[in-house]
Scaffold this motif. Sequence first.
Motif, PDB file in Angstrom:
ATOM      1  N   GLY A  24       0.869  -1.130  -0.013  1.00  0.00           N
ATOM      2  CA  GLY A  24      -0.014   0.147   0.042  1.00  0.00           C
ATOM      3  C   GLY A  24       0.698   1.265  -0.087  1.00  0.00           C
ATOM      4  N   ARG A  25       2.159   1.097   0.269  1.00  0.00           N
ATOM      5  CA  ARG A  25       2.974   2.212   0.407  1.00  0.00           C
ATOM      6  C   ARG A  25       3.741   2.576  -0.782  1.00  0.00           C
ATOM      7  N   GLY A  26       3.404   1.610  -1.922  1.00  0.00           N
ATOM      8  CA  GLY A  26       4.191   1.819  -3.171  1.00  0.00           C
ATOM      9  C   GLY A  26       5.673   1.011  -3.079  1.00  0.00           C
ATOM     10  N   ARG A  27       5.848   0.248  -2.349  1.00  0.00           N
ATOM     11  CA  ARG A  27       7.097  -0.417  -2.198  1.00  0.00           C
ATOM     12  C   ARG A  27       6.857  -2.079  -2.171  1.00  0.00           C
ATOM     13  N   THR A  28       8.014  -3.000  -2.478  1.00  0.00           N
ATOM     14  CA  THR A  28       8.054  -4.155  -2.543  1.00  0.00           C
ATOM     15  C   THR A  28       7.505  -4.753  -1.317  1.00  0.00           C
ATOM     16  N   ALA A  29       6.460  -5.701  -1.353  1.00  0.00           N
ATOM     17  CA  ALA A  29       5.880  -6.398  -0.369  1.00  0.00           C
ATOM     18  C   ALA A  29       6.621  -7.304   0.448  1.00  0.00           C
ATOM     19  N   LYS A  30       6.593  -7.094   1.592  1.00  0.00           N
ATOM     20  CA  LYS A  30       7.285  -8.268   2.286  1.00  0.00           C
ATOM     21  C   LYS A  30       6.845  -9.151   3.183  1.00  0.00           C
ATOM     22  N   VAL A  31       7.267 -10.253   3.612  1.00  0.00           N
ATOM     23  CA  VAL A  31       6.497 -11.305   4.669  1.00  0.00           C
ATOM     24  C   VAL A  31       7.525 -11.513   5.631  1.00  0.00           C
ATOM     25  N   GLU A  32       6.938 -12.130   6.749  1.00  0.00           N
ATOM     26  CA  GLU A  32       7.688 -12.742   7.787  1.00  0.00           C
ATOM     27  C   GLU A  32       8.509 -14.202   7.369  1.00  0.00           C
ATOM     28  N   THR A  33       9.205 -14.373   8.338  1.00  0.00           N
ATOM     29  CA  THR A  33      10.000 -15.669   7.964  1.00  0.00           C
ATOM     30  C   THR A  33       8.974 -16.911   7.661  1.00  0.00           C
ATOM     31  N   ASP A  34       8.143 -17.384   8.701  1.00  0.00           N
ATOM     32  CA  ASP A  34       7.166 -18.400   8.615  1.00  0.00           C
ATOM     33  C   ASP A  34       6.208 -18.420   7.270  1.00  0.00           C
ATOM     34  N   GLU A  35       5.838 -17.118   6.799  1.00  0.00           N
ATOM     35  CA  GLU A  35       5.209 -17.224   5.405  1.00  0.00           C
ATOM     36  C   GLU A  35       6.100 -17.238   4.531  1.00  0.00           C
ATOM     37  N   HIS A  36       7.189 -16.581   4.548  1.00  0.00           N
ATOM     38  CA  HIS A  36       8.259 -16.834   3.378  1.00  0.00           C
ATOM     39  C   HIS A  36       8.569 -18.375   3.119  1.00  0.00           C
ATOM     40  N   ILE A  37       8.724 -19.064   4.408  1.00  0.00           N
ATOM     41  CA  ILE A  37       8.877 -20.536   4.073  1.00  0.00           C
ATOM     42  C   ILE A  37       7.777 -21.267   3.582  1.00  0.00           C
ATOM     43  N   ARG A  38       6.672 -21.074   3.931  1.00  0.00           N
ATOM     44  CA  ARG A  38       5.458 -21.746   3.272  1.00  0.00           C
ATOM     45  C   ARG A  38       5.542 -21.200   1.714  1.00  0.00           C
ATOM     46  N   GLN A  39       5.781 -19.888   1.465  1.00  0.00           N
ATOM     47  CA  GLN A  39       5.743 -19.608  -0.076  1.00  0.00           C
ATOM     48  C   GLN A  39       6.832 -20.435  -0.738  1.00  0.00           C
ATOM     49  N   MET A  40       8.067 -20.539   0.018  1.00  0.00           N
ATOM     50  CA  MET A  40       8.882 -21.471  -0.643  1.00  0.00           C
ATOM     51  C   MET A  40       8.474 -22.738  -1.138  1.00  0.00           C
ATOM     52  N   ILE A  41       7.780 -23.315  -0.011  1.00  0.00           N
ATOM     53  CA  ILE A  41       7.101 -24.756  -0.293  1.00  0.00           C
ATOM     54  C   ILE A  41       6.362 -24.705  -1.624  1.00  0.00           C
ATOM     55  N   THR A  92       3.820 -39.777  -5.535  1.00  0.00           N
ATOM     56  CA  THR A  92       3.779 -38.450  -5.407  1.00  0.00           C
ATOM     57  C   THR A  92       4.491 -38.030  -4.115  1.00  0.00           C
ATOM     58  N   LYS A  93       4.144 -38.537  -3.031  1.00  0.00           N
ATOM     59  CA  LYS A  93       4.688 -38.209  -1.509  1.00  0.00           C
ATOM     60  C   LYS A  93       6.249 -38.485  -1.795  1.00  0.00           C
ATOM     61  N   PHE A  94       6.758 -39.288  -2.245  1.00  0.00           N
ATOM     62  CA  PHE A  94       7.901 -39.562  -2.607  1.00  0.00           C
ATOM     63  C   PHE A  94       8.701 -38.635  -3.450  1.00  0.00           C
ATOM     64  N   MET A  95       7.933 -38.112  -4.393  1.00  0.00           N
ATOM     65  CA  MET A  95       8.531 -37.288  -5.146  1.00  0.00           C
ATOM     66  C   MET A  95       8.542 -35.806  -4.509  1.00  0.00           C
ATOM     67  N   VAL A  96       7.315 -35.369  -3.701  1.00  0.00           N
ATOM     68  CA  VAL A  96       7.542 -33.965  -3.206  1.00  0.00           C
ATOM     69  C   VAL A  96       8.668 -34.053  -2.111  1.00  0.00           C
ATOM     70  N   GLN A  97       8.710 -35.144  -1.479  1.00  0.00           N
ATOM     71  CA  GLN A  97       9.826 -35.559  -0.258  1.00  0.00           C
ATOM     72  C   GLN A  97      11.112 -35.195  -1.054  1.00  0.00           C
ATOM     73  N   GLY A  98      11.425 -35.500  -1.840  1.00  0.00           N
ATOM     74  CA  GLY A  98      12.741 -35.511  -2.536  1.00  0.00           C
ATOM     75  C   GLY A  98      12.777 -34.185  -3.126  1.00  0.00           C
ATOM     76  N   ALA A  99      11.971 -33.468  -3.731  1.00  0.00           N
ATOM     77  CA  ALA A  99      11.984 -32.098  -4.103  1.00  0.00           C
ATOM     78  C   ALA A  99      12.218 -30.899  -3.021  1.00  0.00           C
ATOM     79  N   LEU A 100      11.508 -31.288  -1.935  1.00  0.00           N
ATOM     80  CA  LEU A 100      11.396 -30.465  -0.950  1.00  0.00           C
ATOM     81  C   LEU A 100      12.807 -30.599  -0.028  1.00  0.00           C
ATOM     82  N   GLN A 101      13.371 -31.982  -0.115  1.00  0.00           N
ATOM     83  CA  GLN A 101      14.630 -32.043   0.588  1.00  0.00           C
ATOM     84  C   GLN A 101      15.723 -31.535  -0.363  1.00  0.00           C
ATOM     85  N   GLN A 102      15.759 -31.664  -1.623  1.00  0.00           N
ATOM     86  CA  GLN A 102      16.699 -31.197  -2.419  1.00  0.00           C
ATOM     87  C   GLN A 102      16.852 -29.427  -2.633  1.00  0.00           C
ATOM     88  N   HIS A 103      15.534 -28.918  -2.497  1.00  0.00           N
ATOM     89  CA  HIS A 103      15.494 -27.322  -2.524  1.00  0.00           C
ATOM     90  C   HIS A 103      15.541 -26.705  -1.470  1.00  0.00           C
TER      91      HIS A 103
END
Length: 125
Positions: free
Chosen positions: A11-28, A65-76
């Motif tokens: 709302g202030r015309g700047r890049t929106a930022k989030v706290e660490t917990d939300e950032h982790i959720r967004q990375m997942i 799918t669980k195996f694939m997701v587990q591997g991708a999350l572990q890798q990245h």
Amino acid sequence: MHIAFPFKINGRGRTAKVETDEHIRQMIEQVLFTSPGERVNRPDFGTGISNLIFASIGDEIIAATKFMVQGALQQHLSDVILVQDIHVESEDAALRVAVQYVAIKSGQQRVAMFERKLPEVSEVS
């Protein structure tokens, strides 16, 4: 503070930022719903599970799918989270994924839930 995903302006015309917990959720979320080959210079990034919206899912597909997701999350994200459990289901043209994890830096246990639906088709007369 971290840059929000998807990128947006606050709302202030700047890049929106989030706290660490939300950032982790967004990375997942980025790992889960990015298809391999979609990112330039990172052809192995992602899982491509969005394709499961179109598939009928049985026990074998869920296990794979669980195996694939587990591997991708572990890798990245292995330097950020420790995945404890993954739940995947698909019904009524919707894909639901729950990831239970521990944030390594804080030691906090969290559950991130995601849902993707088929886009609705509008009728043209």
